[in-house]
Design a protein around this motif. Structure first.
Motif, short mmCIF file in Angstrom:
data_model
loop_
_atom_site.label_atom_id
_atom_site.label_comp_id
_atom_site.label_asym_id
_atom_site.label_seq_id
_atom_site.Cartn_x
_atom_site.Cartn_y
_atom_site.Cartn_z
N LYS A 19 0.70 -1.31 -0.03
CA LYS A 19 0.08 0.24 0.00
C LYS A 19 0.89 1.20 0.09
O LYS A 19 0.52 2.21 -0.61
CB LYS A 19 -0.87 -0.08 1.44
CG LYS A 19 -1.90 -1.16 1.11
CD LYS A 19 -2.73 -1.25 -0.11
CE LYS A 19 -3.78 -0.14 -0.11
NZ LYS A 19 -4.94 -0.38 -1.22
N ALA A 20 2.10 1.20 0.70
CA ALA A 20 2.97 2.22 0.47
C ALA A 20 3.36 2.56 -0.95
O ALA A 20 3.32 3.83 -1.49
CB ALA A 20 4.32 1.91 1.22
N ALA A 21 3.68 1.47 -1.67
CA ALA A 21 4.00 1.63 -2.88
C ALA A 21 3.01 2.42 -3.76
O ALA A 21 3.06 2.97 -4.73
CB ALA A 21 4.66 0.23 -3.59
N GLU A 22 1.80 1.75 -3.50
CA GLU A 22 0.58 2.42 -4.25
C GLU A 22 0.47 3.59 -3.85
O GLU A 22 0.00 4.65 -4.91
CB GLU A 22 -0.62 1.22 -3.83
CG GLU A 22 -1.96 1.81 -4.53
CD GLU A 22 -3.34 1.15 -4.02
OE1 GLU A 22 -4.07 1.80 -3.49
OE2 GLU A 22 -3.05 -0.27 -3.81
N THR A 23 0.62 4.06 -2.84
CA THR A 23 0.39 5.49 -2.39
C THR A 23 1.45 6.46 -3.12
O THR A 23 1.01 7.49 -3.45
CB THR A 23 0.34 5.62 -0.84
OG1 THR A 23 -0.63 4.81 -0.40
CG2 THR A 23 0.21 7.26 -0.44
N LEU A 24 2.77 5.87 -3.44
CA LEU A 24 3.79 6.88 -3.75
C LEU A 24 3.45 7.31 -5.21
O LEU A 24 3.63 8.26 -5.55
CB LEU A 24 5.13 6.11 -3.74
CG LEU A 24 5.70 5.95 -2.44
CD1 LEU A 24 7.05 5.05 -2.59
CD2 LEU A 24 6.13 7.42 -1.89
N ARG A 25 2.86 6.11 -6.12
CA ARG A 25 2.48 6.27 -7.18
C ARG A 25 1.19 7.13 -7.25
O ARG A 25 1.06 8.24 -8.45
CB ARG A 25 2.32 5.15 -7.94
CG ARG A 25 3.56 4.33 -8.42
CD ARG A 25 4.50 5.07 -9.10
NE ARG A 25 5.53 4.44 -9.57
CZ ARG A 25 6.84 5.17 -9.48
NH1 ARG A 25 7.10 6.36 -9.09
NH2 ARG A 25 7.99 4.31 -10.17
N SER A 26 0.08 7.11 -6.39
CA SER A 26 -1.04 7.73 -6.66
C SER A 26 -0.76 9.11 -6.15
O SER A 26 -1.70 10.06 -6.42
CB SER A 26 -2.12 7.13 -5.63
OG SER A 26 -1.86 7.11 -4.23
N GLU A 27 0.09 9.61 -5.38
CA GLU A 27 0.50 10.81 -4.89
C GLU A 27 1.56 11.53 -5.91
O GLU A 27 1.78 12.74 -5.88
CB GLU A 27 1.20 10.99 -3.56
CG GLU A 27 0.35 10.56 -2.54
CD GLU A 27 -0.69 11.38 -2.10
OE1 GLU A 27 -0.40 12.64 -2.02
OE2 GLU A 27 -2.05 10.94 -2.16
N GLY A 28 1.85 10.64 -7.23
CA GLY A 28 2.51 11.42 -8.20
C GLY A 28 3.84 11.30 -8.11
O GLY A 28 4.72 11.98 -8.70
N PHE A 29 4.50 10.43 -7.30
CA PHE A 29 5.82 10.21 -7.29
C PHE A 29 6.49 9.56 -8.55
O PHE A 29 5.86 8.58 -9.17
CB PHE A 29 6.37 9.26 -6.09
CG PHE A 29 7.84 9.23 -5.88
CD1 PHE A 29 8.74 10.25 -5.56
CD2 PHE A 29 8.35 7.89 -6.05
CE1 PHE A 29 10.14 9.99 -5.63
CE2 PHE A 29 9.77 7.65 -6.13
CZ PHE A 29 10.54 8.93 -5.72
#
Length: 423
Positions: A19-29
């Motif tokens: 879920k951390a990996a998913e969030t990094l991408r969804s936040e635009g990283f």
């Protein structure tokens, strides 16, 4: 530094890491995201391992966090089946078991926990199980089905959540079950003596036998197979299989060897409310993180699904420089036979002075509250639904509550939450 030139590394292939990996991408990283896991399977959720998957009600594919192609599509690099064995904070690098070194700009430790092992003669016999990983659950699922066909007996060491959920699954297959627990009742450290009897009675009605106030001292057998266990009060119990369900220990070896601060009482890696460790470039989340909890006012390490689900994304946002205050009220759920429950808060033995219930305990349809004085510390709803939000609001508010009104089903819980005064 431009995102495209930064590398964020996640060590841990569980729910928190995924879920951390998913969030990094969804936040635009847009930089590199590398996820390292020591299992060969892509990240999966653990609750089904003692619930639906173990009981044969869900298939293997249902446990995974993401579809197989999600990681490639999201440009998340997976290093699976290869443990991280060393961490060098000065060089900002992680070394894998094959010698590969991976540089990071930010690192997330989501290494989870390992089951505690029984320390006694006989633990090397075939038929002694632990339950933490998917491979464990697959093996145990087949074992329980075979026990059911043969009317064999499973002895479970430990009457915590995992022990009771496995007991329910085993009875569903028709296996005989005995649970051995040193405490005076099940779930003693969570629900205390006041409500432990509710769960003891539930399992007895389904044919589970208990030995409270006793611990295992020996596992015995012939031909390399389990045949019996012996308790510290001298009783010998027949057994064809044994499950150790005596808790889990946080996996902190990487952090410890790197000199990161560890938490004293709770174990785990010490982190602040932004899930940052003593190294500003390293965060920790999930089972291994001991959070300086801003609501409860104490360090807290939580080994439940909701914490992994929520702390992984919170850590990812903090790594990106966003403002984060991880103050989630601890929450977990369990399913046993026809009983479903949700627990919110934190009320270990000695922290509360009364328990108030609303509803019908006899029918196992009630909500219980643990109070210190007139303030709610925790709540447990059993076969009563859609009350988690108001229960957690009572805990979070920390304001006085009338115990009589709290125990009255006719008084909506929402009306009991007084507004928190502004500082």
């Amino acid at each position: 530094m431009v995102d495209a030139h930064r590398t964020f590394v996640i060590v841990g292939g569980g729910l928190a890491g995924a879920k951390a990996a998913e969030t990094l991408r969804s936040e635009g990283f847009t930089g590199r995201v590398i996820l390292i896991g020591d299992e060969r399977d892509r990240p999966y959720e653990r609750p089904p391992l003692s619930k639906a998957f173990l009981a044969g009600e869900a298939d293997r594919e249902s446990v995974f966090v993401h579809e197989p192609g999600w990681y490639a599509a999201a440009d998340v690099e997976l290093h699976l089946g290869q443990p991280a064995v060393a961490l060098d904070p000065a060089a900002r690098s992680v070394r894998l078991g094959d010698g590969t070194r991976i540089h990071y700009d930010k690192l997330l430790l989501a290494t989870g926990a390992e089951p505690r092992r029984l320390e006694m003669p006989g633990t090397d016999l075939a038929g002694v199980h632990h339950l933490r990983r998917l491979a464990h659950a697959e093996r145990l699922r087949g074992t329980l089905a075979a026990l059911g066909r043969e009317h064999g007996r499973l002895v479970i060491a430990g009457a915590g959540w995992i022990g009771l959920e496995v007991a329910a699954a085993a009875r569903g297959y028709g296996a005989e079950v005995t649970v051995v627990e040193p405490a005076p009742g099940p779930l003693h450290s969570v629900v205390g003596p006041e409500l432990g009897a509710v769960f003891a009675d539930l399992h007895r009605e389904h044919g589970v036998e208990f030995r409270f106030g006793a611990g295992l001292t020996e596992i015995g057998g012939r031909g390399g197979m389990v045949e019996y266990v012996r308790t510290d009060d001298g009783e010998e119990l027949s057994a064809q299989q044994v499950l150790a369900a005596i808790g889990a220990a946080p996996r902190t070896a990487l952090a410890e060897s790197a000199g990161l601060d560890l938490a004293g009482g709770t174990g785990g890696i010490a982190v602040d409310a932004e899930l940052r460790t003593s190294d500003p470039h390293i965060h920790a989340a999930g089972d291994t993180a001991s959070v300086a909890h801003p609501v409860l006012g104490r360090p807290l390490r939580v080994e439940h699904w909701a914490n992994a689900l929520n702390s992984g994304p919170a850590a990812a946002r903090a790594m990106l420089g966003e403002e984060v205050r991880y103050d989630r009220v601890p929450y977990f759920f369990s399913d046993q036979y026809d009983v479903g429950l949700e627990y919110s808060g934190y009320a270990p033995p000695g922290s509360y002075d009364q328990v108030v219930c609303r509803g019908d305990i006899g029918k196992r349809e009630f909500v219980a509250f643990w109070l210190r004085g007139d303030r709610v510390l925790a709540g447990l709803n059993v076969n009563v639904w859609d009350v988690v939000a108001p229960v957690q609001a009572l805990i979070r508010a920390g304001t006085p509550v009338d115990p009589e009104a709290l125990g009255d089903p006719g008084v909506p819980l929402e009306t009991l939450t007084a507004p928190v005064a502004e500082a």
